[in-house]
Scaffold this active site. Structure first.
Site, PDB file in Angstrom:
ATOM      1  CE1 TYR A 222       4.086  -3.181 -12.983  1.00 46.15           C
ATOM      2  CE2 TYR A 222       4.290  -2.145 -10.826  1.00 46.15           C
ATOM      3  CZ  TYR A 222       3.758  -2.167 -12.104  1.00 46.15           C
ATOM      4  OH  TYR A 222       2.902  -1.167 -12.503  1.00 46.15           O
TER       5      TYR A 222
ATOM      6  CG  ASN B 149      -2.567  -3.149   2.218  1.00 47.60           C
ATOM      7  OD1 ASN B 149      -2.847  -2.231   1.464  1.00 47.60           O
ATOM      8  ND2 ASN B 149      -1.421  -3.814   2.151  1.00 47.60           N
TER       9      ASN B 149
ATOM     10  N   GLY C 165      10.139  -8.580   0.141  1.00 46.54           N
ATOM     11  CA  GLY C 165      10.558  -7.204  -0.193  1.00 46.54           C
ATOM     12  C   GLY C 165       9.408  -6.215  -0.235  1.00 46.54           C
ATOM     13  CG  HIS C 166       4.716  -5.918   1.258  1.00 45.40           C
ATOM     14  ND1 HIS C 166       3.690  -6.550   1.913  1.00 45.40           N
ATOM     15  CD2 HIS C 166       4.128  -4.991   0.460  1.00 45.40           C
ATOM     16  CE1 HIS C 166       2.531  -6.044   1.534  1.00 45.40           C
ATOM     17  NE2 HIS C 166       2.778  -5.081   0.654  1.00 45.40           N
TER      18      HIS C 166
ATOM     19  CB  ILE D 250      -5.431   1.668 -16.346  1.00 42.92           C
ATOM     20  CG1 ILE D 250      -5.271   1.154 -14.916  1.00 42.92           C
ATOM     21  CG2 ILE D 250      -5.460   3.197 -16.354  1.00 42.92           C
ATOM     22  CD1 ILE D 250      -3.961   1.532 -14.250  1.00 42.92           C
TER      23      ILE D 250
ATOM     24  CE  LYS E 163       5.092   0.553 -15.837  1.00 43.20           C
ATOM     25  NZ  LYS E 163       4.347   0.547 -17.129  1.00 43.20           N
TER      26      LYS E 163
ATOM     27  CB  ALA F 105      13.509  -3.307 -11.194  1.00 38.44           C
TER      28      ALA F 105
ATOM     29  CB  THR G 200       3.748   2.340 -11.345  1.00 33.06           C
ATOM     30  OG1 THR G 200       3.611   2.063  -9.953  1.00 33.06           O
ATOM     31  CG2 THR G 200       5.066   1.724 -11.787  1.00 33.06           C
ATOM     32  CG  ASP G 201       2.640   4.549  -6.600  1.00 35.13           C
ATOM     33  OD1 ASP G 201       2.764   3.438  -7.157  1.00 35.13           O
ATOM     34  OD2 ASP G 201       1.810   4.764  -5.695  1.00 35.13           O
ATOM     35  CD  GLU G 202       3.924  -0.878  -7.230  1.00 36.27           C
ATOM     36  OE1 GLU G 202       4.721  -1.822  -7.171  1.00 36.27           O
ATOM     37  OE2 GLU G 202       2.689  -1.031  -7.275  1.00 36.27           O
TER      38      GLU G 202
ATOM     39  CG  ASN H   1      -1.629   0.792  -5.194  1.00 33.59           C
ATOM     40  OD1 ASN H   1      -0.553   1.314  -4.957  1.00 33.59           O
ATOM     41  ND2 ASN H   1      -1.819  -0.520  -5.159  1.00 33.59           N
TER      42      ASN H   1
ATOM     43  NE  ARG I 230       1.046  -0.841  -1.998  1.00 32.21           N
ATOM     44  CZ  ARG I 230       2.037  -1.109  -1.157  1.00 32.21           C
ATOM     45  NH1 ARG I 230       2.306  -0.304  -0.144  1.00 32.21           N
ATOM     46  NH2 ARG I 230       2.799  -2.179  -1.342  1.00 32.21           N
TER      47      ARG I 230
HETATM   48  P1  NAD Z   1      -3.512  -4.896 -16.798  1.00 34.41           P
HETATM   49  O1  NAD Z   1      -2.662  -6.037 -16.388  1.00 34.41           O
HETATM   50  O2  NAD Z   1      -4.951  -4.878 -16.389  1.00 34.41           O
HETATM   51  O3  NAD Z   1      -3.489  -4.753 -18.393  1.00 34.41           O
HETATM   52  C1  NAD Z   1      -2.309  -4.812 -19.133  1.00 34.41           C
HETATM   53  C2  NAD Z   1      -2.690  -4.941 -20.610  1.00 34.41           C
HETATM   54  O4  NAD Z   1      -1.475  -4.952 -21.383  1.00 34.41           O
HETATM   55  C3  NAD Z   1      -3.447  -6.229 -20.944  1.00 34.41           C
HETATM   56  O5  NAD Z   1      -4.501  -5.945 -21.845  1.00 34.41           O
HETATM   57  C4  NAD Z   1      -2.383  -7.104 -21.626  1.00 34.41           C
HETATM   58  O6  NAD Z   1      -2.930  -8.032 -22.546  1.00 34.41           O
HETATM   59  C5  NAD Z   1      -1.545  -6.038 -22.314  1.00 34.41           C
HETATM   60  N1  NAD Z   1      -0.158  -6.471 -22.589  1.00 34.41           N
HETATM   61  C6  NAD Z   1       0.719  -7.076 -21.757  1.00 34.41           C
HETATM   62  N2  NAD Z   1       1.895  -7.292 -22.365  1.00 34.41           N
HETATM   63  C7  NAD Z   1       1.763  -6.795 -23.631  1.00 34.41           C
HETATM   64  C8  NAD Z   1       2.629  -6.697 -24.739  1.00 34.41           C
HETATM   65  N3  NAD Z   1       3.878  -7.178 -24.694  1.00 34.41           N
HETATM   66  N4  NAD Z   1       2.173  -6.123 -25.862  1.00 34.41           N
HETATM   67  C9  NAD Z   1       0.904  -5.636 -25.939  1.00 34.41           C
HETATM   68  N5  NAD Z   1       0.029  -5.715 -24.925  1.00 34.41           N
HETATM   69  C10 NAD Z   1       0.461  -6.281 -23.769  1.00 34.41           C
HETATM   70  O7  NAD Z   1      -2.742  -3.607 -16.280  1.00 34.41           O
HETATM   71  P2  NAD Z   1      -3.296  -2.205 -15.744  1.00 34.41           P
HETATM   72  O8  NAD Z   1      -3.504  -2.309 -14.289  1.00 34.41           O
HETATM   73  O9  NAD Z   1      -4.395  -1.743 -16.628  1.00 34.41           O
HETATM   74  O10 NAD Z   1      -2.005  -1.294 -15.969  1.00 34.41           O
HETATM   75  C11 NAD Z   1      -1.831  -0.538 -17.161  1.00 34.41           C
HETATM   76  C12 NAD Z   1      -0.607   0.336 -17.017  1.00 34.41           C
HETATM   77  O11 NAD Z   1      -0.752   1.207 -15.894  1.00 34.41           O
HETATM   78  C13 NAD Z   1       0.689  -0.447 -16.771  1.00 34.41           C
HETATM   79  O12 NAD Z   1       1.722   0.162 -17.491  1.00 34.41           O
HETATM   80  C14 NAD Z   1       0.926  -0.310 -15.278  1.00 34.41           C
HETATM   81  O13 NAD Z   1       2.304  -0.397 -14.981  1.00 34.41           O
HETATM   82  C15 NAD Z   1       0.377   1.079 -15.031  1.00 34.41           C
HETATM   83  N6  NAD Z   1      -0.110   1.360 -13.673  1.00 34.41           N
HETATM   84  C16 NAD Z   1      -0.968   0.480 -13.064  1.00 34.41           C
HETATM   85  C17 NAD Z   1      -1.464   0.795 -11.792  1.00 34.41           C
HETATM   86  C18 NAD Z   1      -2.441  -0.111 -11.083  1.00 34.41           C
HETATM   87  O14 NAD Z   1      -2.763   0.141  -9.908  1.00 34.41           O
HETATM   88  N7  NAD Z   1      -2.984  -1.140 -11.730  1.00 34.41           N
HETATM   89  C19 NAD Z   1      -1.064   1.981 -11.148  1.00 34.41           C
HETATM   90  C20 NAD Z   1      -0.186   2.847 -11.825  1.00 34.41           C
HETATM   91  C21 NAD Z   1       0.277   2.527 -13.081  1.00 34.41           C
HETATM   92  P1  TYD Z   2      -1.681  -4.972  -5.084  1.00 32.91           P
HETATM   93  O1  TYD Z   2      -3.124  -4.778  -5.394  1.00 32.91           O
HETATM   94  O2  TYD Z   2      -1.002  -6.213  -5.564  1.00 32.91           O
HETATM   95  O3  TYD Z   2      -0.936  -3.658  -5.611  1.00 32.91           O
HETATM   96  P2  TYD Z   2       0.616  -3.189  -5.364  1.00 32.91           P
HETATM   97  O4  TYD Z   2       1.411  -4.343  -4.918  1.00 32.91           O
HETATM   98  O5  TYD Z   2       0.983  -2.764  -6.739  1.00 32.91           O
HETATM   99  O6  TYD Z   2       0.539  -2.071  -4.377  1.00 32.91           O
HETATM  100  O7  TYD Z   2      -1.494  -4.893  -3.517  1.00 32.91           O
HETATM  101  C1  TYD Z   2      -1.928  -3.778  -2.759  1.00 32.91           C
HETATM  102  C2  TYD Z   2      -1.505  -4.014  -1.331  1.00 32.91           C
HETATM  103  O8  TYD Z   2      -2.246  -5.118  -0.806  1.00 32.91           O
HETATM  104  C3  TYD Z   2      -0.038  -4.374  -1.187  1.00 32.91           C
HETATM  105  O9  TYD Z   2       0.473  -3.791   0.018  1.00 32.91           O
HETATM  106  C4  TYD Z   2      -0.061  -5.889  -1.063  1.00 32.91           C
HETATM  107  C5  TYD Z   2      -1.364  -6.169  -0.351  1.00 32.91           C
HETATM  108  N1  TYD Z   2      -2.022  -7.462  -0.693  1.00 32.91           N
HETATM  109  C6  TYD Z   2      -2.461  -8.299   0.335  1.00 32.91           C
HETATM  110  O10 TYD Z   2      -2.324  -7.994   1.540  1.00 32.91           O
HETATM  111  N2  TYD Z   2      -3.068  -9.475  -0.016  1.00 32.91           N
HETATM  112  C7  TYD Z   2      -3.228  -9.870  -1.305  1.00 32.91           C
HETATM  113  O11 TYD Z   2      -3.764 -10.984  -1.550  1.00 32.91           O
HETATM  114  C8  TYD Z   2      -2.791  -8.980  -2.353  1.00 32.91           C
HETATM  115  C9  TYD Z   2      -2.952  -9.363  -3.784  1.00 32.91           C
HETATM  116  C10 TYD Z   2      -2.200  -7.779  -1.993  1.00 32.91           C
END
Ligand code: NAD
Ligand code: TYD
Length: 328
Positions: free
Chosen positions: A140, A239, A265-266, A12, A144, A142, A116-118, A169, A204
């Site tokens: 994760y 899903n 704990g899903h 992101i 956040k 907790a 995050t919404d989580e 998500n 999701r």
């Molecule tokens: P990602 O795992 O793709 O990227 C995380 C980045 O942070 C990586 O480039 C990693 O190298 C860097 N990083 C990790 N620890 C670090 C540290 N200690 N210092 C500096 N850099 C560090 O994650 P993402 O999916 O892009 O998520 C980005 C943010 O958005 C996170 O805060 C996540 O909680 C939040 N978020 C993600 C989602 C989702 O669906 N992926 C949804 C809502 C919020």
């Molecule tokens: P994920 O992409 O890990 O995001 P989050 O856990 O943050 O919502 O998972 C999305 C949903 O898909 C979640 O309900 C868990 C499920 N899932 C599977 O069923 N199989 C998988 O291999 C993965 C990674 C996730």
């Protein structure tokens, strides 16, 4: 403005940097964990500091002279947090604290915490608003939530001009294939089994990454100091339905679906009310059907991006998590 964007080598953060660099000067601070890749920032003008948000020296070096900070740096995968919480505590709690201290000491005008919404936990019906209590379920979420609370404490105690943006998500190009959509897309393209946790009826709320990036930029500029903003996607989906749609888009059979042991704990369902961010003028532009098609096409066309991932650390993670080698 000069912006410090932490974690911008990830999924992101790189989408956000791509959008923000069109108007602003950008410094990236990233630790380059398994999920961080310099090539995610190809074509984005920026300066780069390699380091952790938990390292005060690296943070000061990167933050000096910045007008605002947007913090994406995180460990982002729930399953990895269940396997081991330490890096989650280190980055989300200690790291956020180091950033907040530096923001105050260097007199940076604005701070945005990406969350995050989580943090609200699971909800069977209806949607969480920004005043819903935080009730996280996984290490994760907790950690956040702890990061969010630290931000709020600095607003309350020190009058910091901080805002929090909680997204649902995300999906789209450049997401590490440990997450559901890129994992099943790449497995489907290879004709490998698609692991579905438990009954697959978990829900999701899917948000295209560029829509989240736009919301974050808007909240950074117009959000009320001290407030949180929920950013939910336009569509929710079970899903199993996501998996079926990916099978359709890749022309594969449903026989690839394999129900595997459920996540501990899903959380059953996430849902956010986005009224507050809408009042600032944000609206999601990409519906799930369109976004999923774009995402699957992107992975189909970008083997040079995912090829090195599928031959590295990811293989070990996959085997540990799914109890079988990738590709079998
Ligand atoms: P990602 O795992 O793709 O990227 C995380 C980045 O942070 C990586 O480039 C990693 O190298 C860097 N990083 C990790 N620890 C670090 C540290 N200690 N210092 C500096 N850099 C560090 O994650 P993402 O999916 O892009 O998520 C980005 C943010 O958005 C996170 O805060 C996540 O909680 C939040 N978020 C993600 C989602 C989702 O669906 N992926 C949804 C809502 C919020
Ligand atoms: P994920 O992409 O890990 O995001 P989050 O856990 O943050 O919502 O998972 C999305 C949903 O898909 C979640 O309900 C868990 C499920 N899932 C599977 O069923 N199989 C998988 O291999 C993965 C990674 C996730």
């Amino acid at each position: 403005m000069k912006l410090l964007v932490t974690g911008a080598a990830g999924f992101i953060g790189s989408a956000y940097a791509r959008l923000a660099a069109a108007e602003h000067e950008i410094t990236v601070l990233d630790k380059l964990t398994y999920a961080g890749r310099r090539e995610n920032l190809d074509g984005v003008e920026h300066s780069f500091v390699h380091g952790s948000i938990a390292d005060p020296g690296a943070v000061r070096e990167a933050m000096e002279g910045c007008d605002a900070v947007v913090n994406f740096a995180a460990e982002s995968h729930v399953d990895r947090s269940i396997a081991g919480q330490d890096p989650f505590v280190q980055t989300h709690v200690i790291g956020t604290g180091v950033l907040l201290d530096a923001v105050r000491e260097l007199g940076v005008g604005r701070y945005l915490q990406v969350s995050t919404d989580e943090v609200y936990g699971s909800i069977d019906d209806g949607s969480f608003t920004e005043s819903s209590p935080l009730d996280p379920s996984s290490p994760y979420s907790a950690t956040k939530a702890a990061g969010d609370l630290l931000v709020s404490s600095h607003v309350h105690t020190h009058g910091l001009e901080a805002v929090i943006c909680r997204g649902s998500n995300n999906y789209g190009p450049r997401q590490y294939p440990e997450k559901l959509i890129p994992l099943i897309t790449l497995n489907a393209l290879h004709g490998d089994p698609l692991p579905v946790y438990g009954d697959g009826r978990q829900v999701r709320n899917w948000l295209f990454v560029e829509d989240f990036a736009r919301a974050i930029h808007l909240v950074l500029q117009k959000g009320e100091p001290g407030a949180a903003y929920n950013v939910g996607g336009p569509d929710e989906c079970e899903n199993i339905e996501v998996v079926r749609r990916v099978l359709e888009l890749t022309g594969r059979e449903e026989s690839l679906i394999e129900h595997v042991a459920d996540r501990l704990g899903h959380d059953r369902r996430y849902s956010l009310s986005s009224d507050r961010v809408r009042a600032l003028g944000w609206e999601a532009r990409v519906q799930f059907a369109e976004g999923l098609e774009r995402t699957v096409s992107w992975y189909r066309d970008n083997e040079p991006w995912w090829g090195p991932i599928r031959s590295g650390e990811y293989r070990e993670w996959y085997e540990r998590q799914y109890g079988r080698p990738l590709g079998e």
